[in-house]
Enzyme design. Structure first.
Site, PDB file in Angstrom:
ATOM      1  N   SER A 227       0.810  -1.122   0.051  1.00 50.34           N
ATOM      2  CA  SER A 227      -0.054  -0.097  -0.206  1.00 50.34           C
ATOM      3  C   SER A 227       0.789   1.296  -0.051  1.00 50.34           C
ATOM      4  O   SER A 227       1.758   1.527  -0.870  1.00 50.34           O
ATOM      5  CB  SER A 227      -0.934   0.024   1.231  1.00 50.34           C
ATOM      6  OG  SER A 227      -1.936   0.903   1.080  1.00 50.34           O
TER       7      SER A 227
ATOM      8  N   GLU B 287      -1.971  -2.578  -7.944  1.00 51.39           N
ATOM      9  CA  GLU B 287      -3.367  -2.933  -7.130  1.00 51.39           C
ATOM     10  C   GLU B 287      -3.670  -1.428  -6.398  1.00 51.39           C
ATOM     11  O   GLU B 287      -3.134  -0.360  -6.542  1.00 51.39           O
ATOM     12  CB  GLU B 287      -2.798  -3.711  -6.024  1.00 51.39           C
ATOM     13  CG  GLU B 287      -1.689  -3.308  -4.920  1.00 51.39           C
ATOM     14  CD  GLU B 287      -2.217  -2.321  -3.565  1.00 51.39           C
ATOM     15  OE1 GLU B 287      -3.451  -2.337  -3.453  1.00 51.39           O
ATOM     16  OE2 GLU B 287      -1.500  -1.445  -3.316  1.00 51.39           O
TER      17      GLU B 287
ATOM     18  N   HIS C 132      -5.159  -5.242  -1.284  1.00 52.11           N
ATOM     19  CA  HIS C 132      -5.869  -5.126  -0.156  1.00 52.11           C
ATOM     20  C   HIS C 132      -6.794  -6.261   0.163  1.00 52.11           C
ATOM     21  O   HIS C 132      -7.922  -6.126   0.345  1.00 52.11           O
ATOM     22  CB  HIS C 132      -6.382  -3.743   0.187  1.00 52.11           C
ATOM     23  CG  HIS C 132      -5.437  -2.726   0.207  1.00 52.11           C
ATOM     24  ND1 HIS C 132      -4.720  -2.062  -0.914  1.00 52.11           N
ATOM     25  CD2 HIS C 132      -5.209  -1.708   1.098  1.00 52.11           C
ATOM     26  CE1 HIS C 132      -3.969  -1.157  -0.478  1.00 52.11           C
ATOM     27  NE2 HIS C 132      -4.323  -0.876   0.868  1.00 52.11           N
TER      28      HIS C 132
END
Length: 347
Positions: free
Chosen positions: A141, A245, A315
């Site tokens: 992330s 992502e 995630h």
């Protein structure tokens, strides 16, 4: 996880000093810098380069997870700190990260969580120190900012995968042990179980354009990566396999970020494309919205490169540990990729 507030200031780092080396560290023939693999009993550092945790219990769980993996834990001096939404001031968080790279007893660094704020640290990191002391760095992330900058400045292969406060389920533990303890040349293939469905629906991959490609992996969170555009903290995209992502981003924002990558010339340079999971990336209320399928059709299909979506990256509870800078071969028809060379040195 609002990442749109962090700073993207680009400041050139100083000249990198020659590699002095630590246990097992080595530079790979194609310019990568490899950290040593891990052994049971090694010490890992826990740091918080981004957002603060909401409860102290999260820090305890992160420490217990590392200990359950057979590792000793050394916590950063400010890993439980708070400055606004951040886990301490920029100087404190960067200082913790630099200290862990400089500590010869620490063999790996695990980020407590993502969130926002890692990009603020990039001008404060000691890249010469990192190059002299290559170590495993694990997180995902917002930690994409660290992966990109450290690889661009030092060539070190780092690892996009679970954070300390994340889920250490059976799948993630298996990934960790096979990669870091056993130094396995990993084959990344989604696990699929039909359950009570006639055909499997979970963890499905979709081929965007078939074929195979080889190259070093680069990528991570799309929002964080795109925010580094125009800075010196992005590695060269030439011949890379780009993996992405994201979470909580409406399609119009995904479209804007792909447009940024296109306009900066990054997409035209890549050899292959892997998209993981875009959690909670649904259109909001309004007149209408592009779909993710349409966005991939507009930006990826014209590249005429192997590409697929649905990899277990992002995630999600079960996620691949992906070596940023590791050389792989991807098979877009099968929806898989595999390591072509070690991403860790012998310890």
């Amino acid at each position: 996880m609002d990442r749109r507030r962090f700073l993207g200031t680009a400041v050139l780092a100083g000249a990198v000093l020659p590699l002095l080396g630590t246990r097992g560290a080595m530079a790979a023939p194609h310019g990568q810098l490899l950290a040593a693999g891990l052994r049971k009993g090694d010490t890992v550092g826990l740091v918080s380069p981004s957002s603060a945790v909401n409860e102290r219990l999260a820090l305890q769980l992160a420490q217990e997870a590392m200990e359950a993996l057979g590792l000793r834990v050394r916590a950063g001096a400010h890993y439980g700190g708070r400055y606004g939404h951040l886990a301490g001031t920029d100087a404190e968080r960067a200082g913790d990260l630099n200290a862990m790279f400089g500590d010869r007893e620490v063999k790996a660094i695990v980020c407590v969580r993502g969130g926002s704020g890692a990009a603020r640290l990039l001008p404060l990191l000691d890249y010469a120190l990192i190059r002299r002391n290559p170590k495993v760095l694990l997180g995902y992330s917002d930690i994409t900012a660290l992966h990109c900058a450290i690889h661009a400045k030092t060539g070190l292969v780092t690892f996009h995968g679970p954070v300390g406060t994340g889920s250490w389920n059976r799948f993630n533990v298996d990934q960790f042990e096979r990669l870091f303890f056993q130094r396995e040349l990993m084959q990344y293939q989604n696990s699929r179980e039909a359950g009570d469905e006639l055909v499997p629906r979970r963890n499905r991959t979709q081929t965007l354009r078939g074929g195979r490609a080889q190259g070093a992996l680069l990528g991570g969170n799309l929002t964080v990566l795109a925010a580094l555009a125009g800075s010196s903290y992005l590695p060269d995209f030439s011949g890379r396999i780009l993996f992405l992502e994201d979470v909580g981003e409406a399609p119009y924002r995904i479209d804007r970020m792909f447009s940024t990558l296109k306009l900066m010339g990054a997409l035209d340079k890549i050899a292959g494309f892997i998209f993981g999971d875009c959690s909670d990336c649904n259109p909001g209320d309004g007149y209408g919205s592009l779909t993710l399928d349409q966005i991939f059709d507009d930006y990826i299909l014209p590249l005429k490169i192997p590409a697929y979506r649905g990899a277990m990256i992002g995630h999600i509870r079960e996620q691949f540990i992906v070596p940023v800078g590791g050389r792989v071969e991807m098979d877009a028809d099968a929806g898989t990729f595999r390591l072509l060379a070690p991403v860790l040195a012998d310890g």
